[in-house]
Design a protein around this motif. Structure first.
Motif, PDB file in Angstrom:
ATOM      1  N   VAL A  64       0.868  -1.173   0.000  1.00  0.00           N
ATOM      2  CA  VAL A  64       0.000   0.000   0.000  1.00  0.00           C
ATOM      3  C   VAL A  64       0.909   1.228   0.000  1.00  0.00           C
ATOM      4  O   VAL A  64       1.918   1.255   0.708  1.00  0.00           O
ATOM      5  N   ALA A  80       1.381   8.287  -8.873  1.00  0.00           N
ATOM      6  CA  ALA A  80       0.388   7.341  -8.352  1.00  0.00           C
ATOM      7  C   ALA A  80      -0.035   6.360  -9.433  1.00  0.00           C
ATOM      8  O   ALA A  80      -0.166   5.148  -9.188  1.00  0.00           O
ATOM      9  N   GLN A  81      -0.251   6.854 -10.644  1.00  0.00           N
ATOM     10  CA  GLN A  81      -0.668   5.993 -11.735  1.00  0.00           C
ATOM     11  C   GLN A  81       0.414   4.976 -12.079  1.00  0.00           C
ATOM     12  O   GLN A  81       0.125   3.797 -12.311  1.00  0.00           O
ATOM     13  N   ARG A 136       0.549   2.365  -9.287  1.00  0.00           N
ATOM     14  CA  ARG A 136      -0.654   1.528  -9.337  1.00  0.00           C
ATOM     15  C   ARG A 136      -0.537   0.462 -10.429  1.00  0.00           C
ATOM     16  O   ARG A 136      -1.025  -0.662 -10.272  1.00  0.00           O
ATOM     17  N   ALA A 137       0.127   0.805 -11.520  1.00  0.00           N
ATOM     18  CA  ALA A 137       0.302  -0.139 -12.633  1.00  0.00           C
ATOM     19  C   ALA A 137       1.146  -1.353 -12.241  1.00  0.00           C
ATOM     20  O   ALA A 137       1.102  -2.386 -12.920  1.00  0.00           O
ATOM     21  N   VAL A 164       0.185  -2.167  -7.022  1.00  0.00           N
ATOM     22  CA  VAL A 164       0.179  -1.609  -5.676  1.00  0.00           C
ATOM     23  C   VAL A 164      -1.164  -0.925  -5.405  1.00  0.00           C
ATOM     24  O   VAL A 164      -1.743  -0.290  -6.293  1.00  0.00           O
ATOM     25  N   THR A 165      -1.647  -1.062  -4.180  1.00  0.00           N
ATOM     26  CA  THR A 165      -2.826  -0.306  -3.755  1.00  0.00           C
ATOM     27  C   THR A 165      -2.394   1.112  -3.414  1.00  0.00           C
ATOM     28  O   THR A 165      -1.642   1.322  -2.457  1.00  0.00           O
ATOM     29  N   VAL A 166      -2.826   2.074  -4.205  1.00  0.00           N
ATOM     30  CA  VAL A 166      -2.362   3.454  -4.052  1.00  0.00           C
ATOM     31  C   VAL A 166      -3.494   4.335  -3.528  1.00  0.00           C
ATOM     32  O   VAL A 166      -4.612   4.311  -4.052  1.00  0.00           O
ATOM     33  N   GLU A 183      -4.203   8.241  -3.209  1.00  0.00           N
ATOM     34  CA  GLU A 183      -3.709   9.558  -3.611  1.00  0.00           C
ATOM     35  C   GLU A 183      -4.003  10.545  -2.491  1.00  0.00           C
ATOM     36  O   GLU A 183      -5.163  10.844  -2.195  1.00  0.00           O
TER      37      GLU A 183
END
Length: 207
Positions: A28, A37-38, A41-42, A45-47, A49
């Motif tokens: 996380v 963040a993008q 996330r790719a 990962v649980t992001v 913002e």
């Protein structure tokens, strides 16, 4: 495996740690920059913002990671060095998280006298703020570990960086710092300890 909660995952050592661990365990991350963040996330990962200076955002991250999580903070910056890391420490205690590894720098805490006068002039304010964060974590109820890398460099890990518990100077690659963070978290034997981290194979100015 327990969740890894990373503050500072958008760039630098934090980003290297994400790349190293995202396929190994649940991760996380709290990230302020939408583009970073993008990208994170790719990787699966649980992001969240948000901002590590915002109590609600830090609380959301800690609650999402769960009380069995291990926290790593690689945050740095004018406000993040102390204020954000203090908030993370306090929120971890509040939510029942027990373990936190804090990345600061050589020169913090009792290693302040080892800095040259030039380094104190250039980085002294940041080092003092990071030292406050170290003290706040050390006096919390958390199991803690503090890692003080030397001057940070980009590039592929050399595998030659070494943990040191005495006076140290030098440089180290961010990717090697991430490798040592992973090892420290995995062995679970170094809570309550402070390490410097340098790579003697890298040339550069002394800090």
């Amino acid at each position: 495996m327990n969740t890894l909660l990373i503050f500072g995952a958008g760039s630098g050592v934090g980003a290297e740690l994400v790349a190293l661990t995202a396929q190994e365990r649940p991760v996380v991350a709290l990230i302020r920059n939408p583009e970073q963040a993008q990208s994170v996330r790719a990787l699966g990962v649980t992001v969240i913002e948000g901002d590590a200076l915002n109590p609600a955002d830090v609380l959301q991250a800690c609650e999402m990671a769960g009380d069995k999580a291990q926290i790593v903070s690689t945050l740095g910056g004018k406000l993040s060095d102390y204020t954000a890391n203090r908030l993370i420490t306090d929120t971890a205690e509040h939510t029942g998280i027990r373990q936190m590894l804090l990345v600061t720098s050589i020169g913090c805490g009792d290693s302040w006298p080892t800095l040259s006068a030039r380094a104190k002039q250039a980085f002294g304010q940041a080092v003092r703020e990071k030292s406050l964060a170290e003290s706040w974590l050390q006096t919390s109820s958390l199991d803690w570990c503090i890692l003080r890398p030397g001057g940070l460099m980009n590039g592929e890990a050399t595998g030659q960086a070494h943990l040191i518990q005495t006076e140290a100077h030098g440089r180290v690659r961010r990717s090697d710092v991430a490798l040592h963070i992973r090892q420290l978290l995995a062995n679970g034997q170094n809570w309550g300890e402070i390490f410097a981290l340098c790579d003697s194979t890298l040339e550069g100015e002394r800090f």
